[in-house]
Design a protein around this motif. Sequence first.
Motif, PDB file in Angstrom:
ATOM      1  N   VAL A 190      -5.288  99.547   5.597  1.00 38.55           N
ATOM      2  CA  VAL A 190      -6.081  98.491   6.220  1.00 38.55           C
ATOM      3  C   VAL A 190      -5.209  97.359   6.756  1.00 38.55           C
ATOM      4  O   VAL A 190      -5.600  96.681   7.711  1.00 38.55           O
ATOM      5  CB  VAL A 190      -7.150  97.944   5.246  1.00 38.55           C
ATOM      6  CG1 VAL A 190      -8.197  98.998   4.969  1.00 38.55           C
ATOM      7  CG2 VAL A 190      -6.535  97.414   3.952  1.00 38.55           C
ATOM      8  N   MET A 191      -4.041  97.141   6.169  1.00 43.42           N
ATOM      9  CA  MET A 191      -3.165  96.082   6.671  1.00 43.42           C
ATOM     10  C   MET A 191      -2.659  96.422   8.074  1.00 43.42           C
ATOM     11  O   MET A 191      -2.646  95.579   8.980  1.00 43.42           O
ATOM     12  CB  MET A 191      -1.977  95.878   5.731  1.00 43.42           C
ATOM     13  CG  MET A 191      -2.337  95.604   4.289  1.00 43.42           C
ATOM     14  SD  MET A 191      -3.393  94.151   4.092  1.00 43.42           S
ATOM     15  CE  MET A 191      -3.337  93.975   2.309  1.00 43.42           C
ATOM     16  N   LEU A 192      -2.266  97.682   8.261  1.00 46.13           N
ATOM     17  CA  LEU A 192      -1.761  98.095   9.567  1.00 46.13           C
ATOM     18  C   LEU A 192      -2.891  98.171  10.592  1.00 46.13           C
ATOM     19  O   LEU A 192      -2.712  97.798  11.755  1.00 46.13           O
ATOM     20  CB  LEU A 192      -1.051  99.447   9.440  1.00 46.13           C
ATOM     21  CG  LEU A 192      -0.332  99.964  10.689  1.00 46.13           C
ATOM     22  CD1 LEU A 192       0.684  98.948  11.198  1.00 46.13           C
ATOM     23  CD2 LEU A 192       0.361 101.294  10.382  1.00 46.13           C
ATOM     24  N   LEU A 193      -4.060  98.646  10.168  1.00 50.39           N
ATOM     25  CA  LEU A 193      -5.190  98.710  11.094  1.00 50.39           C
ATOM     26  C   LEU A 193      -5.606  97.311  11.542  1.00 50.39           C
ATOM     27  O   LEU A 193      -5.936  97.099  12.725  1.00 50.39           O
ATOM     28  CB  LEU A 193      -6.368  99.428  10.427  1.00 50.39           C
ATOM     29  CG  LEU A 193      -7.616  99.632  11.302  1.00 50.39           C
ATOM     30  CD1 LEU A 193      -7.278 100.400  12.579  1.00 50.39           C
ATOM     31  CD2 LEU A 193      -8.698 100.358  10.521  1.00 50.39           C
ATOM     32  N   GLU A 194      -5.586  96.349  10.640  1.00 51.09           N
ATOM     33  CA  GLU A 194      -5.882  94.964  11.021  1.00 51.09           C
ATOM     34  C   GLU A 194      -4.918  94.488  12.101  1.00 51.09           C
ATOM     35  O   GLU A 194      -5.334  93.901  13.122  1.00 51.09           O
ATOM     36  CB  GLU A 194      -5.780  94.052   9.799  1.00 51.09           C
ATOM     37  CG  GLU A 194      -6.001  92.584  10.137  1.00 51.09           C
ATOM     38  CD  GLU A 194      -5.437  91.628   9.097  1.00 51.09           C
ATOM     39  OE1 GLU A 194      -5.667  90.410   9.239  1.00 51.09           O
ATOM     40  OE2 GLU A 194      -4.764  92.078   8.151  1.00 51.09           O
ATOM     41  N   SER A 195      -3.621  94.749  11.911  1.00 52.74           N
ATOM     42  CA  SER A 195      -2.625  94.314  12.895  1.00 52.74           C
ATOM     43  C   SER A 195      -2.861  94.973  14.245  1.00 52.74           C
ATOM     44  O   SER A 195      -2.712  94.333  15.294  1.00 52.74           O
ATOM     45  CB  SER A 195      -1.215  94.639  12.385  1.00 52.74           C
ATOM     46  OG  SER A 195      -0.912  93.905  11.232  1.00 52.74           O
TER      47      SER A 195
END
Length: 735
Positions: free
Chosen positions: A430-435
Amino acid sequence: MEEQETLRGTVESVVFRNRENGWTVFELACGEELCTVVGHVFEIAEGETLTVKGEWGKHPSYGRQFKAETFERELPATESAMLRYLSSGAVKGVGPATAKRIVDVFGVDTLDILENHPERLTEVRGISEKKAQEMSEAYKSQFGVRTCMLFLQQYNVTAAQAIRVWKRFGANAVDIIKRNPYALCESGLYIGFERADAIAMQMGMDKGDAFRIHAGIAHILRHNLYSGGHTYIPREKLAGLAQALLGIDADTAASTIDDMAAEGELEDEEIGGRQVLFLPESHRAESYIAGRLLLMRGIRLPEMGDSGTRIREAEERMGITYARKQREAIETACRNSVMILTGGPGTGKTTTLNAIIHVYEGMGLKVALAAPTGRAAKRMSEVSGREAKTIHRLLEMSFESEDTARFTRNEKNPLDCDTVIVDELSMVDVMLLESLLRALKLNCRLVMVGDADQLPPVGPGNALRDMIDSGKVPTVVLDEIFRQAAKSLIVTNAHRIVRGKMPELARRDGNFFFMPRYTAAQVSTTVVELMHTRLPAAYGYSPLWDMQVLTPGRKGELGSGAFNKLLQDVLNPAGGGKAERPTVFGVLREGDKVMQVKNNYDLAWQRDNGEQGAGVYNGDVGLLERIDRRTGTLWVRFDDRLAEYGPDHAEELELAYAVTVHKSQGSEFKAVVLPLFSGAPMLFYRNLLYTAVTRAKEITILVGRKETIEQMVQNDRRSKRYTGLCAFLQAGEEP
């Protein structure tokens, strides 16, 4: 423990220095003897007097050396020593000529002037007030980091860790740590809560101190976020874990959680009728993803003409007649700004994806392709005939800090494209998808492709499964196995497994084989024979790059750790002048197949075309080309990139002849060998078996017990994660 030896002398010359972690090779004049000393000794300079403690050892290439474990510095006391010290470049902005002029004026008072009376430096010809202040600050800064290192050294904090602490907290580092030792377990310093807790106890801090309890609760959430993938923990579970870890009562745990939520250290929500707690970063990621996806649902897209006509044009150009579900997926991509395309092997995801790309390009849209790993991006390029990048490269990573990704592409500097298509989305946390979502223009389309039956990502969350389960993101599931793919036992058995049926194990005429073995030793011997001789002889496969041993876990006789040692011995044996480097994971040897086991955004690399960059990521696999015996530096080739590892970063590598199924996500191999004998239900379950089987393109071989395979097929436990994205999507409103 043996008593350490002590050397005292003057630094004659600095042979090698790594400014990132302080690893230094230098010559120390001890009376009549010149000794070679190695160790983490940050920013020493010629002319300094050092007292070092450690032990003598013999380097295979460079002979007798003294390995310094601790050190103490003494300032140069004579004019000649001060001149030599300053001439060496120890103080930024002071070269040999300037050093001579300063010492000529101030003599033995030179260092006192630098530290306490910098305004007097203007008495020296050529030094302005500004220059004098800069010199003084550089001198004091250098001794600040030394003070930090010496302070932490008494608590067995390594020099490399101390340097990271200094970079984080600056001149006030020692005061900050004395006040709150738990500042040491902040993200990016790689000093865990247990270490920080031990240091705090040595300092005499009380176990009921508020700093300790706050840090312990944050540690529980952070550990579960990055080790278990949970983006939140139910309140009652968090309170119970805090009581057990910290030895506090229920009231203290409850009141501290309330305080942390009130102060913004935690985010509280109600999900499924339960009170739950997030760390701010995981709450921000999942709530942003939900809000952005719902916003994209509500955006009106420009008219793009008749989708049926565009599909017929794609069919004519590709020479293909699309199946009903494939046409539905292409039409969904035409009508919506965001969609998910999912399905198992052999269901036509690649063909459908290429059709969507063709239709978008026919509309004049600029399309960017991305995947979470280098191998997945390379495969996406091969099947699409277009350039695909890793998500990190697409977002143009910058390297402001060692622990957190910083991307050049964001809301203020969005991607220059009309559509982004991301493959292997099951791997994206989810951290990478947010970015990624933050880097999309408001009218940019997003197509997410992945297999929802694969394992969840190594990192936090379970984004693909949550988005599908929410029912809020347009999704097309390809579920028809095409005739050509149905000839592959790998494909048909994978679909049998995911439906809870046993794979066909008795057939010998396909590409899926089962080799029964009745002891762990028999399994181990067979796997090594397959990798070393049988498969290379029968199919011409490279043991390094075409074949892969996948294991459910790391530990035990049939874990990846044991297999790596066995396979290293036969595929890359010692001898022949190959340099070696011991690590916590075992011995690394020149010629080994290795894997990066954590994200390192600062690791420098150079491509074969001369392009330079930084960043090697968890799961990247390469070849260890060279080890410098003297400095401990390693060079690893990842496809067309050669990365340089300093001595401390070698611990981020482990052998990759065998890897866990989790670590294999996003990769494909011509042949997969899967040892399955016995193990805990938490490691032996259905979608782990499914993920392992689908990593093979040409041959899958299962070695072990039929009963274990039956156990895995029946165990549909899935990897249970506490995640909030599905709930946030369902609770949100579309514009």
